[in-house]
Design an enzyme around this catalytic site. Structure first.
Site, mmCIF file in Angstrom:
data_model
loop_
_atom_site.group_PDB
_atom_site.id
_atom_site.type_symbol
_atom_site.label_atom_id
_atom_site.label_comp_id
_atom_site.label_asym_id
_atom_site.label_seq_id
_atom_site.Cartn_x
_atom_site.Cartn_y
_atom_site.Cartn_z
ATOM 1 N N GLU A 145 1.005 -1.072 -0.038
ATOM 2 C CA GLU A 145 -0.208 0.146 -0.241
ATOM 3 C C GLU A 145 0.904 1.079 -0.054
ATOM 4 O OE1 GLU A 145 -3.421 0.895 -0.218
ATOM 5 O OE2 GLU A 145 -2.591 2.715 -0.110
ATOM 6 N N ASP A 194 -8.110 1.522 -7.785
ATOM 7 C CA ASP A 194 -8.517 2.614 -8.148
ATOM 8 C C ASP A 194 -8.987 2.787 -9.389
ATOM 9 O OD1 ASP A 194 -7.633 4.149 -5.723
ATOM 10 O OD2 ASP A 194 -5.823 4.041 -6.214
ATOM 11 N N LYS A 198 -11.586 8.894 -15.613
ATOM 12 C CA LYS A 198 -11.564 9.736 -16.992
ATOM 13 C C LYS A 198 -10.847 8.998 -17.881
ATOM 14 C CE LYS A 198 -11.250 14.088 -14.672
ATOM 15 N NZ LYS A 198 -10.629 15.265 -14.338
ATOM 16 N N ASP A 230 -16.053 -2.694 -8.624
ATOM 17 C CA ASP A 230 -17.296 -2.389 -8.670
ATOM 18 C C ASP A 230 -17.660 -1.413 -9.987
ATOM 19 O OD1 ASP A 230 -15.912 -0.202 -7.463
ATOM 20 O OD2 ASP A 230 -17.585 0.492 -6.271
ATOM 21 N N THR A 291 -15.246 -4.668 2.486
ATOM 22 C CA THR A 291 -14.459 -3.377 2.809
ATOM 23 C C THR A 291 -15.363 -2.316 2.603
ATOM 24 O OG1 THR A 291 -13.580 -3.072 0.555
ATOM 25 C CG2 THR A 291 -12.385 -4.398 2.192
ATOM 26 N N PHE A 293 -14.848 0.208 0.742
ATOM 27 C CA PHE A 293 -14.652 0.603 -0.709
ATOM 28 C C PHE A 293 -16.129 -0.271 -1.463
ATOM 29 C CE2 PHE A 293 -10.488 2.009 -0.142
ATOM 30 C CZ PHE A 293 -10.866 3.325 -0.592
HETATM 31 C C1 LIG Z 1 -9.844 1.849 -3.840
HETATM 32 S S1 LIG Z 1 -8.477 1.410 -2.878
HETATM 33 C C2 LIG Z 1 -8.916 -0.170 -2.148
HETATM 34 C C3 LIG Z 1 -8.419 -0.594 -1.203
HETATM 35 C C4 LIG Z 1 -8.633 -2.114 -0.825
HETATM 36 N N1 LIG Z 1 -8.237 -2.988 -1.720
HETATM 37 C C5 LIG Z 1 -10.133 -2.273 -0.406
HETATM 38 O O1 LIG Z 1 -10.795 -2.971 -1.140
HETATM 39 O O2 LIG Z 1 -10.765 -1.578 0.539
HETATM 40 C C6 LIG Z 1 -7.183 1.238 -3.853
HETATM 41 C C7 LIG Z 1 -5.884 1.245 -3.137
HETATM 42 O O3 LIG Z 1 -4.802 0.955 -3.884
HETATM 43 C C8 LIG Z 1 -3.677 1.791 -3.500
HETATM 44 N N2 LIG Z 1 -2.698 1.786 -4.724
HETATM 45 C C9 LIG Z 1 -2.754 2.401 -5.829
HETATM 46 N N3 LIG Z 1 -1.907 2.138 -6.565
HETATM 47 C C10 LIG Z 1 -0.928 1.480 -5.599
HETATM 48 C C11 LIG Z 1 0.287 0.954 -6.109
HETATM 49 N N4 LIG Z 1 1.048 1.209 -7.259
HETATM 50 N N5 LIG Z 1 0.988 0.195 -5.126
HETATM 51 C C12 LIG Z 1 0.112 0.050 -4.139
HETATM 52 N N6 LIG Z 1 -0.938 0.509 -3.555
HETATM 53 C C13 LIG Z 1 -1.478 1.325 -4.659
HETATM 54 C C14 LIG Z 1 -4.303 3.111 -3.341
HETATM 55 O O4 LIG Z 1 -3.374 3.631 -2.299
HETATM 56 C C15 LIG Z 1 -5.625 2.784 -2.512
HETATM 57 O O5 LIG Z 1 -5.347 2.559 -1.063
#
Ligand SMILES: C[S@@+](CC[C@H](N)C(=O)[O-])C[C@H]1O[C@@H](n2cnc3c(N)ncnc32)[C@H](O)[C@@H]1O
Length: 313
Positions: A145, A194, A198, A230, A291, A293
């Site tokens: 993370e 994420d 866009k 989702d 979670t 999210f």
């Molecule tokens: C939308 S959140 C989902 C978090 C978790 N998987 C959940 O379902 O609750 C996506 C997470 O991926 C992390 N993230 C994005 N790009 C990343 C990367 N290159 N390496 C590690 N973490 C990353 C973001 O900081 C964010 O916390």
């Protein structure tokens, strides 16, 4: 209009060696070179992986500095020694150290055993990986993370339960996967990545051919890359990246109808009117907890898409 998926793949010239550049409004496999996110990939994981693959890469995150509240700051002070693996370069970029080599000795050195290792990419607040680690004490878990509060919160949850089989690394996940030796991981999880809604940002989505190549190399034969989203448009994106890779088997048994063209933030409402095709997805992975999210996605009326891609070697 319902198309047959194979027709759709052919129609779009959808194989990773010859994907058309103008596919889906600017997002394509052909416009990025190997070593950046999205190079043409045939999953030949016999080729050496490149540590520091992100040096020129398009990143899936924006570095945000966030102050930790007192509770998270305390958790960080208290639990970093037990949980945090210091494998980042130290230059603030969150790249992994150039000499990182993730092999069985590295696992033994950091977990003190040779149990199977499951890695979660983008573990967020840590709800999922902490629950999994608590439920599976004979499996090792690693949370990757980038976001400070997520890392601290994961340590807080793990510390409260005194978990011994979980570690956390604050690094760019694709870098870590690129530093893995062949077959060292049992599973890789990417839940609710994420969405980068866009159209011009779709290339920042973390599921990319270059990551698929690293994941394939890192996983043991029969190992699984589990993905959930989702976001309908992200589900199409996952199918595009993964379904034509012969080195993974889509292990699902659900038929799901999806638009076969991408939508972005400005035209998301058009999705229902676009041509659709059937795709294969998985039932909910029962090792995945709800979670924040996922809850938000469900509350907004979105459908959850689960994927399980099994490694063939
Ligand atoms: C939308 S959140 C989902 C978090 C978790 N998987 C959940 O379902 O609750 C996506 C997470 O991926 C992390 N993230 C994005 N790009 C990343 C990367 N290159 N390496 C590690 N973490 C990353 C973001 O900081 C964010 O916390």
């Amino acid at each position: 209009m319902q198309e047959n998926k194979e027709d759709w793949l052919k129609m779009n010239d959808f194989n990773v060696d010859s994907a058309s550049d103008d596919l889906h409004g600017g997002h394509s496999f052909g416009d990025l070179t190997d070593g950046e996110d999205g190079g043409a990939v045939a999953c030949d994981s016999s080729k050496p992986q490149q540590p520091h693959a992100s040096a020129r890469a398009i990143l899936s995150f924006v570095r945000r500095s966030a102050r930790l509240d007192a509770r998270l700051e305390k958790a960080k002070q208290r639990y970093s020694g037990a949980y945090l693996l210091c494998i980042a370069d130290g230059d603030g970029s969150l790249r992994v150290k150039s000499d990182l080599c993730v092999d069985s000795q590295w696992i033994e050195a950091n977990w003190g055993n040779a149990n199977p290792l499951i890695v979660e990419i983008g573990s967020g607040q840590g709800e999922n990986i902490v629950a999994a680690a608590a439920a599976n004490p004979n499996t090792n878990f690693l949370a990757l993370e980038v976001y400070d509060p997520g890392v601290a919160h994961t340590m807080l949850l793990a510390g409260k339960q005194d978990l011994r089989n979980l570690r956390i690394a604050q690094v760019n996940a694709p870098d870590f996967l690129a530093a893995c030796k062949s077959g060292v991981l049992a599973e890789v999880w990417t839940f609710f990545p994420d969405p980068w809604p866009k159209m011009r940002h779709h290339k920042r989505r973390i599921v990319q051919p270059s990551l698929a190549k690293s994941v394939h190399n890192a996983l043991v034969a029969g190992g699984v890359w589990r993905i959930a989203t989702d976001i309908e448009d992200y589900a199409l994106h996952v199918h595009e990246v993964m379904d034509s890779l012969a080195c993974f088997e889509n292990d699902g048994d659900l038929r799901v109808s999806l638009p076969t063209e991408h939508v972005g933030k400005g035209n998301a409402q058009d999705a229902a009117d676009l041509p659709h095709a059937d795709f294969v997805e998985s039932r909910r992975f029962d090792g995945r907890v709800l979670t924040n999210f996922e809850r938000k996605g469900l509350e907004a009326g979105r459908v959850i898409h689960d994927f399980a891609y099994v490694v063939k070697k």
